[in-house]
Each structure stands twice: as structure tokens, then as C-alpha cells.
Write an enzyme that holds these catalytic residues in place. Structure first.
Site, mmCIF file in Angstrom:
data_model
loop_
_atom_site.group_PDB
_atom_site.id
_atom_site.type_symbol
_atom_site.label_atom_id
_atom_site.label_comp_id
_atom_site.label_asym_id
_atom_site.label_seq_id
_atom_site.Cartn_x
_atom_site.Cartn_y
_atom_site.Cartn_z
ATOM 1 N N GLY A 39 0.683 -1.118 0.109
ATOM 2 C CA GLY A 39 -0.587 -0.704 0.383
ATOM 3 C C GLY A 39 0.520 1.055 0.390
ATOM 4 O O GLY A 39 1.079 2.295 -0.625
ATOM 5 N N CYS A 40 1.812 1.413 0.975
ATOM 6 C CA CYS A 40 3.200 2.232 0.716
ATOM 7 C C CYS A 40 3.500 2.578 -0.186
ATOM 8 O O CYS A 40 3.584 3.383 -0.554
ATOM 9 C CB CYS A 40 3.580 2.100 1.928
#
Length: 156
Positions: A39-40
């Protein structure tokens, strides 16, 4: 103490109060849990893809996590990221802005970084914020908010 006085470290190892990094221009300050996680990475890549649009509007984009500067450098190199990354090793800035708190994963509660984004004006004041954001598509949402906030005479 104001959140602007909290010391953070850039990917080059320079330690300074947040104000030194944000003063004088609109800033997107986004908090994320960890370098090189799915996600990051998605979020950082999407901000990078739109960086020229942010810059045309006179806006800088800064990601903040608790990872050390060395990890930030590797993260940027590996993914060709064009956003500035700051380290908040003890989580002090996270906590001051509400980007740290209780989370749940597989039914277990723990404390951690809450994916959050803040837009700061050139004086460093928060003019927009969103807590608990979804990584995918978030950069585009933030760009639209910036366009609403900045008056037409400031746009190039």
C-alpha cells in the site's frame, strides 16, 4: 510545542524542525506505515506520477514514516520516487497530528501509523486533512483538493 517545532530527518540525514521543510509553500504531508510495503509503495508511486502537476501549482509532496533515512533512500531508489521522505523515528509528529493510534489486523489490536494526509499552507497551517485514507487513488484526490484550495492567480 507546535507540530511545526517537532524535529524530523530528511533522507539525506538532515535533522530539523518540520517548519524548515514546509515553510514558504503549500505542502502535502502524507503519513504512511512502512517503506516497501504494498500500500505504501502504491501511494508513493501515485504521488510520484502526479508530482509535476503538484509542482506546477507550487506544491511540494512529502511522505513521513518512522523508517530511518537510509531505508527512505533505498525505497526512493528502488521505485524511482520523486517525493521527499522524512523520518519521524519516535513517532512524535505522527502523534501530534493524529496519524498514530489503535489499529486492528486479523482481530488483534496494536498501535501504529494511520495512513493520513494533511495539506499545509505556506505558513505551515493545516488547511485540509484526511485520516485513515486508502492508498490507491489517494494522490489524485489530494491533487483535486489542492486545486480547490489554491486561488487561480497562484496557478501557473
Amino acid at each position: 510545542m507546535s507540530y511545526l517545532d517537532i524535529k524530523v530527518i530528511d533522507e539525506g540525514g538532515k535533522e530539523a524542525p518540520l517548519m524548515e521543510f514546509v515553510k514558504g509553500k503549500y505542502t502535502v504531508l502524507y503519513f504512511y506505515p512502512k517503506d516497501n510495503t504494498p500500500g505504501c509503495t502504491t501511494e508513493a508511486k501515485e504521488f510520484t506520477e502526479l508530482i509535476e502537476e503538484f509542482e506546477r501549482l507550487g506544491v511540494q509532496v512529502i511522505g513521513v514514516s518512522r523508517d530511518p533515512p537510509e531505508t527512505h533512500r533505498k525505497f526512493k531508489e528502488k521505485h524511482g520516487l520523486k517525493v521527499k521522505l522524512l523520518s519521524d523515528p519516535n513517532g512524535e509528529l505522527h502523534k501530534a497530528l493524529g496519524a498514530w493510534g489503535k489499529k486492528k489486523l486479523y482481530g488483534k489490536e496494536y498501535e501504529g501509523a494511520i495512513r493520513s494526509t494533511f495539506i499545509l499552507n505556506p505558513e505551515g497551517e493545516i488547511v485540509w486533512k484526511k485520516i485513515k485514507v486508502r492508498a490507491k487513488g489517494h494522490a489524485k484526490e489530494v491533487l483535486e483538493e489542492i486545486k480547490k484550495l489554491i486561488s487561480p492567480e497562484n496557478q501557473i
